[in-house]
Write a protein that holds these residues in place. Structure first.
Motif, PDB file in Angstrom:
ATOM      1  N   TYR A 184       0.840  -1.202   0.000  1.00 49.25           N
ATOM      2  CA  TYR A 184       0.000   0.000   0.000  1.00 49.25           C
ATOM      3  C   TYR A 184       0.875   1.253   0.000  1.00 49.25           C
ATOM      4  O   TYR A 184       0.607   2.203  -0.717  1.00 49.25           O
ATOM      5  N   GLU A 185       1.911   1.213   0.821  1.00 49.92           N
ATOM      6  CA  GLU A 185       2.799   2.369   0.958  1.00 49.92           C
ATOM      7  C   GLU A 185       3.531   2.676  -0.355  1.00 49.92           C
ATOM      8  O   GLU A 185       3.658   3.831  -0.750  1.00 49.92           O
ATOM      9  N   GLU A 186       4.007   1.626  -1.020  1.00 50.16           N
ATOM     10  CA  GLU A 186       4.705   1.815  -2.293  1.00 50.16           C
ATOM     11  C   GLU A 186       3.775   2.403  -3.353  1.00 50.16           C
ATOM     12  O   GLU A 186       4.166   3.296  -4.105  1.00 50.16           O
ATOM     13  N   ILE A 187       2.547   1.909  -3.389  1.00 52.26           N
ATOM     14  CA  ILE A 187       1.572   2.416  -4.356  1.00 52.26           C
ATOM     15  C   ILE A 187       1.260   3.874  -4.053  1.00 52.26           C
ATOM     16  O   ILE A 187       1.222   4.717  -4.951  1.00 52.26           O
ATOM     17  N   SER A 188       1.067   4.170  -2.783  1.00 51.83           N
ATOM     18  CA  SER A 188       0.775   5.531  -2.346  1.00 51.83           C
ATOM     19  C   SER A 188       1.884   6.499  -2.770  1.00 51.83           C
ATOM     20  O   SER A 188       1.620   7.575  -3.301  1.00 51.83           O
ATOM     21  N   GLU A 189       3.112   6.079  -2.558  1.00 53.14           N
ATOM     22  CA  GLU A 189       4.256   6.916  -2.939  1.00 53.14           C
ATOM     23  C   GLU A 189       4.348   7.092  -4.449  1.00 53.14           C
ATOM     24  O   GLU A 189       4.560   8.192  -4.944  1.00 53.14           O
ATOM     25  N   LYS A 190       4.189   6.000  -5.168  1.00 51.03           N
ATOM     26  CA  LYS A 190       4.331   6.051  -6.619  1.00 51.03           C
ATOM     27  C   LYS A 190       3.243   6.921  -7.260  1.00 51.03           C
ATOM     28  O   LYS A 190       3.521   7.686  -8.186  1.00 51.03           O
ATOM     29  N   LEU A 191       2.012   6.801  -6.769  1.00 46.76           N
ATOM     30  CA  LEU A 191       0.902   7.551  -7.358  1.00 46.76           C
ATOM     31  C   LEU A 191       0.724   8.931  -6.726  1.00 46.76           C
ATOM     32  O   LEU A 191      -0.106   9.709  -7.197  1.00 46.76           O
ATOM     33  N   LYS A 192       1.473   9.171  -5.649  1.00 41.85           N
ATOM     34  CA  LYS A 192       1.361  10.441  -4.919  1.00 41.85           C
ATOM     35  C   LYS A 192      -0.076  10.690  -4.465  1.00 41.85           C
ATOM     36  O   LYS A 192      -0.657  11.760  -4.683  1.00 41.85           O
ATOM     37  N   VAL A 193      -0.639   9.634  -3.859  1.00 44.79           N
ATOM     38  CA  VAL A 193      -2.012   9.650  -3.367  1.00 44.79           C
ATOM     39  C   VAL A 193      -1.973   9.179  -1.914  1.00 44.79           C
ATOM     40  O   VAL A 193      -1.185   8.288  -1.573  1.00 44.79           O
ATOM     41  N   PRO A 194      -2.815   9.752  -1.037  1.00 40.25           N
ATOM     42  CA  PRO A 194      -2.823   9.318   0.367  1.00 40.25           C
ATOM     43  C   PRO A 194      -3.086   7.813   0.522  1.00 40.25           C
ATOM     44  O   PRO A 194      -3.794   7.201  -0.285  1.00 40.25           O
ATOM     45  N   LEU A 195      -2.523   7.257   1.573  1.00 37.45           N
ATOM     46  CA  LEU A 195      -2.654   5.821   1.852  1.00 37.45           C
ATOM     47  C   LEU A 195      -4.118   5.394   1.969  1.00 37.45           C
ATOM     48  O   LEU A 195      -4.511   4.343   1.460  1.00 37.45           O
ATOM     49  N   GLY A 196      -4.927   6.222   2.608  1.00 39.87           N
ATOM     50  CA  GLY A 196      -6.358   5.909   2.746  1.00 39.87           C
ATOM     51  C   GLY A 196      -7.057   5.805   1.401  1.00 39.87           C
ATOM     52  O   GLY A 196      -7.967   4.984   1.224  1.00 39.87           O
ATOM     53  N   THR A 197      -6.638   6.609   0.458  1.00 37.84           N
ATOM     54  CA  THR A 197      -7.218   6.568  -0.884  1.00 37.84           C
ATOM     55  C   THR A 197      -6.855   5.252  -1.576  1.00 37.84           C
ATOM     56  O   THR A 197      -7.696   4.653  -2.255  1.00 37.84           O
ATOM     57  N   ILE A 198      -5.631   4.813  -1.385  1.00 39.69           N
ATOM     58  CA  ILE A 198      -5.199   3.528  -1.965  1.00 39.69           C
ATOM     59  C   ILE A 198      -6.031   2.398  -1.381  1.00 39.69           C
ATOM     60  O   ILE A 198      -6.522   1.536  -2.119  1.00 39.69           O
ATOM     61  N   ARG A 199      -6.207   2.401  -0.073  1.00 40.80           N
ATOM     62  CA  ARG A 199      -7.024   1.357   0.572  1.00 40.80           C
ATOM     63  C   ARG A 199      -8.451   1.371   0.027  1.00 40.80           C
ATOM     64  O   ARG A 199      -9.035   0.315  -0.246  1.00 40.80           O
TER      65      ARG A 199
END
Length: 73
Positions: free
Chosen positions: A40-55
């Motif tokens: 989740y953290e890697e995706i959040s960083e790569k997309l520059k989107v908050p972790l909650g949004t990824i979840r």
């Protein structure tokens, strides 16, 4: 057997089509998480989107996929 191979190919094709039919923002996170094995953290960083949004996006992507693939379950 040949029949099992055919069934597996059909299942794989249906799964790929279901993933392809997702909204782009759902499709990218499900591919990154499930196929590319990113956290989740890697995706959040790569997309520059908050972790909650990824979840949230993963939850919604899985929900849509489960509805589209219900006959495979």
């Amino acid at each position: 057997s040949i029949e099992n191979t055919f069934i597996q190919k059909q299942r794989r094709k249906k799964i790929i089509n279901a993933i392809d039919s997702l909204k782009p923002k759902f499709k990218e996170v499900i591919i990154m998480y499930e196929i590319q094995d990113m956290s989740y953290e890697e995706i959040s960083e790569k997309l520059k989107v908050p972790l909650g949004t990824i979840r949230s996006r993963l939850f919604n992507a899985r929900k849509e996929l489960s509805e589209k693939l219900q006959d495979l379950i």
